[in-house]
Design an enzyme around this catalytic site. Sequence first.
Site, short mmCIF file in Angstrom:
data_model
loop_
_atom_site.label_atom_id
_atom_site.label_comp_id
_atom_site.label_asym_id
_atom_site.label_seq_id
_atom_site.Cartn_x
_atom_site.Cartn_y
_atom_site.Cartn_z
N HIS A 518 47.17 2.07 0.97
CA HIS A 518 47.42 2.56 -0.37
C HIS A 518 47.07 4.04 -0.41
O HIS A 518 46.15 4.47 -1.10
CB HIS A 518 46.62 1.74 -1.40
CG HIS A 518 46.91 0.27 -1.30
ND1 HIS A 518 46.02 -0.70 -1.67
CD2 HIS A 518 48.01 -0.38 -0.85
CE1 HIS A 518 46.56 -1.90 -1.46
NE2 HIS A 518 47.77 -1.72 -0.96
C1 LIG Z 1 49.29 -4.41 5.41
C2 LIG Z 1 49.76 -3.89 4.08
C3 LIG Z 1 49.49 -4.60 2.93
C4 LIG Z 1 49.93 -4.11 1.69
N1 LIG Z 1 49.69 -4.87 0.59
C5 LIG Z 1 50.09 -4.42 -0.62
C6 LIG Z 1 49.89 -5.21 -1.79
O1 LIG Z 1 49.39 -6.34 -1.73
N2 LIG Z 1 50.27 -4.68 -2.98
C7 LIG Z 1 50.83 -3.45 -3.10
O2 LIG Z 1 51.13 -3.01 -4.22
N3 LIG Z 1 51.09 -2.71 -2.00
C8 LIG Z 1 50.73 -3.16 -0.77
N4 LIG Z 1 51.00 -2.42 0.34
C9 LIG Z 1 51.71 -1.13 0.19
C10 LIG Z 1 53.22 -1.33 0.12
O3 LIG Z 1 53.67 -1.99 1.25
C11 LIG Z 1 53.88 0.04 -0.05
O4 LIG Z 1 53.42 0.63 -1.26
C12 LIG Z 1 55.40 0.00 -0.12
O5 LIG Z 1 55.94 -0.84 0.84
C13 LIG Z 1 55.91 1.43 0.01
O6 LIG Z 1 57.32 1.47 -0.06
P1 LIG Z 1 58.06 2.83 0.35
O7 LIG Z 1 59.50 2.59 0.25
O8 LIG Z 1 57.47 3.95 -0.45
O9 LIG Z 1 57.60 3.11 1.86
P2 LIG Z 1 57.71 2.22 3.17
O10 LIG Z 1 57.85 0.80 2.88
O11 LIG Z 1 56.60 2.65 4.05
O12 LIG Z 1 59.10 2.69 3.80
C14 LIG Z 1 59.24 3.95 4.39
C15 LIG Z 1 60.22 3.81 5.54
O13 LIG Z 1 60.53 5.11 5.98
C16 LIG Z 1 60.63 5.11 7.39
N5 LIG Z 1 60.42 6.48 7.83
C17 LIG Z 1 59.27 7.21 7.77
N6 LIG Z 1 59.47 8.44 8.25
C18 LIG Z 1 60.79 8.52 8.62
C19 LIG Z 1 61.58 9.54 9.19
N7 LIG Z 1 61.08 10.74 9.47
N8 LIG Z 1 62.87 9.25 9.46
C20 LIG Z 1 63.42 8.04 9.16
N9 LIG Z 1 62.70 7.03 8.64
C21 LIG Z 1 61.39 7.27 8.35
C22 LIG Z 1 59.58 4.13 7.83
O14 LIG Z 1 59.81 3.64 9.13
C23 LIG Z 1 59.65 3.07 6.74
O15 LIG Z 1 60.52 2.02 7.09
C24 LIG Z 1 50.61 -2.88 1.60
C25 LIG Z 1 50.90 -2.18 2.78
C26 LIG Z 1 50.49 -2.67 4.01
C27 LIG Z 1 50.84 -1.92 5.24
#
Ligand SMILES: Cc1cc2nc3c(=O)[nH]c(=O)nc-3n(C[C@H](O)[C@H](O)[C@H](O)COP(=O)(O)OP(=O)(O)OC[C@H]3O[C@@H](n4cnc5c(N)ncnc54)[C@H](O)[C@@H]3O)c2cc1C
Length: 591
Positions: A518
């Site tokens: 987080h």
């Molecule tokens: C173990 C774990 C448990 C969690 N539990 C909770 C929970 O219970 N409740 C909650 O609210 N949140 C939780 N979270 C947080 C939640 O997963 C994230 O807030 C959410 O998935 C973020 O979504 P996003 O689209 O912002 O980023 P992400 O899901 O991180 O997606 C970003 C994507 O961008 C890609 N990427 C990064 N850099 C590049 C680049 N330069 N070029 C191309 N691709 C790239 C990555 O590979 C990734 O697939 C948890 C996270 C983890 C790891």
Amino acid sequence: MATRLKEVDAVMVGMGWTGSIMARELTKAGLNVVGLERGPDIKPAEDFAMPHIRDELRYVQRLEIIQDPAMETLSFRHRPSEQALPMRRMGSFLPGNGVGGAANHWGGQHWRYLPSDHQTRSNILNRYGAKALPEDMTVQDWAMTYDELEPYYDRFEKLCGVSGKAGNLRGQKVDGGNPFEGARQNDYPTPPVKMTESALMYAKACKELGYHPFPQPASTISQPYTNTEGLALGGCQYCGHCERAGCEANAKAGPHICVLPVLRADPKFELRVHSWVSRLTYDKAAKKVTGVVYTDTRTGEEYEQPAGMVVLSAYVFGNIGLLLHSGIGEPYDPATQKGAVGRNYCYQLSRIGLTMFFKDKNFNPFMGSPGSMMVIDDFDGDNFDHTGLGFFGGCRIQTGHGEGRPIAYRPTPPGTPRWGSAWKKAAVDNYQHALSIGMSGSNYANRNNYVDLDPTYKDQLGRPLLRLTYNFVENDYKLAEYCMSKVVEIAKVMNPTVMGSPRLRKGDYDIVPYQSTHNTGGTIMGTDPKTSVVNRYLQSWDASNLFIMGASTFPQQPAYNPTGPVGALAYWAADAIVSKYLKNPGPLVHA
Ligand SMILES: Cc1cc2nc3c(=O)[nH]c(=O)nc-3n(C[C@H](O)[C@H](O)[C@H](O)COP(=O)(O)OP(=O)(O)OC[C@H]3O[C@@H](n4cnc5c(N)ncnc54)[C@H](O)[C@@H]3O)c2cc1C
Ligand code: SF4
């Protein structure tokens, strides 16, 4: 020399929750969209199938679907005076990698922020006086209120089928829900998940003390549900292997189940995996981005993808890094407090609590989900009076059994040796009988916590590593101690056979043990380009066709997990792009 490709309307950098939602909304609006993802494609039917998906060694210990630090990492130090060193293994936080991002392995605890979390700075100043804030606490208000975002919170909950019980329906308090939550127009789409015996024992003790327990809102949903995209989710099987692993029951909401099937079938969308974006191309004079440059990690070939619009959906570190590597915006300098990129990086006070042992109880900890928790919010945010406490913010306190996995879950009472036959015997004897109360605390911005580029270390593309400068400060220690006193109070009422010792954070922040993924801040939203990177529509102040998604836009971290607001903001920004920006491209807010 990069191969120049044909221009498209929009490019998503990263295909997690935010990239998938935004791609879906923009293709619906008629745009041709390319989704670039650095990791592999992930297909739940094969990749999350039984029995291998229950392999704790593979997913929880060896972190199979998590960012590979050999490919991309950051350097770390506690304070600006130190030399930062590169992280060789992910620990404290575990960013996702591959299509679906971190939602493939999140825990699904699904929150909305409190109305006061949206107005942290003005709320503190109004309630505690104009001089209340410590000089180094750089908290800011969100750029939209809770009431403005409420329809989008609702929309994301309906996409996921979130399970829970409302505590405030259109201003009416509802028994059994969270009485501190902001007014909701609708109840949760599905009823709460099943509670464990430990959660019910905890709720009883909290009620005896006059607190207000309620079931954890969860995207590990309680029953089959068809979402707003017409896609079917299953009901949770309480398998006890949720976080850091995929779900074979299709019960844990994520892009793969909730959005991508529709998106993949849309001819206006093209997914390119193993496509690692190294920078954005930027016309500073025109205040526009012109596309992105990426490397195919299978061949090493470099491509330039021109685009009419770029959406950064690459999680906190990816978003900050791509701005810094592309020269977009002014990097933050803690000495002068000038510059906004990298500013207000925050984390969370988590994995703090207390473990008790009840010799006459068998809790069956191998069953449950991260949603099988009862929670109190009485000491969260500004739900209680902070006068004279010496800190701001708060924590949520919860108990339940979600994941008693065989390798990592080995609770033992105080005084047990840390290895050898006596440890083994204690681990076996206590597995069924342990119960932990956990707390998760807010983390408010401090002027010395930030992200910039490392002057020493470089990645395999020759770019400087991101450098994280971060430590807990007095506000965090005081907050944790105060909340721990409440944990101890509840634990005493629960009357265990053996009471464990409180686990508090002492000394410097330790980046090695897992705490939470987080991370927030670094490209924060605001009303002033001097202290924020994006405006209220998550549009860059420095490039009107660049939108930045995710928790990097949060000015500070409340106690709750971030993904409910992350999803709501993706819908909010998509709505602004479709209803305002596409009709009249240019800045949506004039500073
Ligand atoms: C173990 C774990 C448990 C969690 N539990 C909770 C929970 O219970 N409740 C909650 O609210 N949140 C939780 N979270 C947080 C939640 O997963 C994230 O807030 C959410 O998935 C973020 O979504 P996003 O689209 O912002 O980023 P992400 O899901 O991180 O997606 C970003 C994507 O961008 C890609 N990427 C990064 N850099 C590049 C680049 N330069 N070029 C191309 N691709 C790239 C990555 O590979 C990734 O697939 C948890 C996270 C983890 C790891
Ligand atoms: S606990 Fe429930 S939602 Fe989580 S992986 Fe297991 S079955 Fe899926």
